[in-house]
Design a protein around this motif. Structure first.
Motif, short mmCIF file in Angstrom:
data_model
loop_
_atom_site.label_atom_id
_atom_site.label_comp_id
_atom_site.label_asym_id
_atom_site.label_seq_id
_atom_site.Cartn_x
_atom_site.Cartn_y
_atom_site.Cartn_z
N ARG A 160 0.84 -1.19 0.00
CA ARG A 160 0.00 0.00 0.00
C ARG A 160 0.88 1.24 0.00
O ARG A 160 2.03 1.19 0.41
CB ARG A 160 -0.94 0.01 1.21
N GLN A 161 0.31 2.33 -0.49
CA GLN A 161 1.05 3.58 -0.52
C GLN A 161 0.10 4.73 -0.23
O GLN A 161 -0.87 4.94 -0.96
CB GLN A 161 1.74 3.79 -1.86
N ALA A 162 0.39 5.45 0.84
CA ALA A 162 -0.36 6.64 1.20
C ALA A 162 0.33 7.85 0.58
O ALA A 162 1.53 7.82 0.31
CB ALA A 162 -0.43 6.77 2.71
N PRO A 163 -0.42 8.95 0.36
CA PRO A 163 0.19 10.15 -0.23
C PRO A 163 1.38 10.62 0.57
O PRO A 163 1.32 10.74 1.80
CB PRO A 163 -0.96 11.16 -0.19
N GLY A 164 2.49 10.88 -0.11
CA GLY A 164 3.68 11.38 0.54
C GLY A 164 4.49 10.36 1.29
O GLY A 164 5.48 10.71 1.95
N LYS A 165 4.09 9.09 1.20
CA LYS A 165 4.81 8.04 1.92
C LYS A 165 5.34 6.99 0.95
O LYS A 165 4.88 6.89 -0.19
CB LYS A 165 3.89 7.38 2.94
N GLU A 166 6.31 6.22 1.42
CA GLU A 166 6.86 5.14 0.61
C GLU A 166 5.87 3.98 0.55
O GLU A 166 5.02 3.81 1.42
CB GLU A 166 8.19 4.66 1.20
N ARG A 167 6.04 3.19 -0.51
CA ARG A 167 5.21 2.00 -0.64
C ARG A 167 5.57 1.01 0.46
O ARG A 167 6.75 0.72 0.69
CB ARG A 167 5.40 1.38 -2.02
N GLU A 168 4.55 0.48 1.11
CA GLU A 168 4.72 -0.40 2.28
C GLU A 168 4.21 -1.80 1.97
O GLU A 168 3.04 -1.96 1.59
CB GLU A 168 3.96 0.19 3.48
N GLY A 169 5.04 -2.78 2.17
CA GLY A 169 4.61 -4.17 2.03
C GLY A 169 3.85 -4.59 3.26
O GLY A 169 4.34 -4.41 4.39
N ILE A 170 2.64 -5.16 3.10
CA ILE A 170 1.83 -5.48 4.26
C ILE A 170 1.51 -6.97 4.40
O ILE A 170 1.26 -7.43 5.51
CB ILE A 170 0.53 -4.66 4.28
N SER A 212 2.15 -3.43 11.25
CA SER A 212 1.08 -2.45 11.23
C SER A 212 -0.30 -3.06 10.94
O SER A 212 -1.33 -2.45 11.25
CB SER A 212 1.37 -1.36 10.19
N VAL A 213 -0.32 -4.28 10.38
CA VAL A 213 -1.61 -4.89 10.03
C VAL A 213 -1.80 -6.26 10.67
O VAL A 213 -2.88 -6.85 10.55
CB VAL A 213 -1.77 -5.03 8.50
#
Length: 123
Positions: free
Chosen positions: A38-48, A62-63
């Motif tokens: 996932r990727q939120a605005p202004g943040k790096e892409r995060e593997g979840i 985080s999940v």
């Protein structure tokens, strides 16, 4: 040609649930590692979440305990069940595939194939 198509995103209130789906085509389904980023605005892409060909799963802290990755091999579909959603879960969610083994969730560039993304908004 490997293709991944996500669906199921939308807007939900905090505490609610959503299930994302990703139809995977163009390769031998059972031989690939599958994942969600996932990727939120202004943040790096995060593997979840990731799902190995042997069925083992991994989750980002985080999940963990709230999200579940699963698959239906007959339908060629991987799912991400998201429960107890929080505003900080708001992001574009991407389905990914990796061949032949799972790259770490902390290294997005290592994953081979990506879907176009589906937006999840939690308020």
């Amino acid at each position: 040609h490997v293709q991944l198509v996500e669906s199921g995103g939308g807007s939900v209130q905090a505490g609610g649930s959503l299930r994302l789906s990703c139809v995977v085509s163009g390769y031998t389904y059972s031989s690939y590692c599958l994942g969600w980023f996932r990727q939120a605005p202004g943040k790096e892409r995060e593997g979840i979440a990731s799902l190995d060909p042997d069925g083992s799963t991994k989750y980002a802290d985080s999940v963990k305990g709230r999200f579940t990755i699963s698959q239906d091999s007959d339908k060629g579909t991987v799912y991400l069940q998201m429960d107890t959603l929080k505003p900080e879960d708001t992001a574009m969610y991407y389905c990914t595939a990796d061949d032949p083994t799972c790259t770490s969730l902390s290294w997005a560039p290592g994953w081979d194939y990506w879907g176009q993304g589906t937006q999840v908004t939690v308020s």
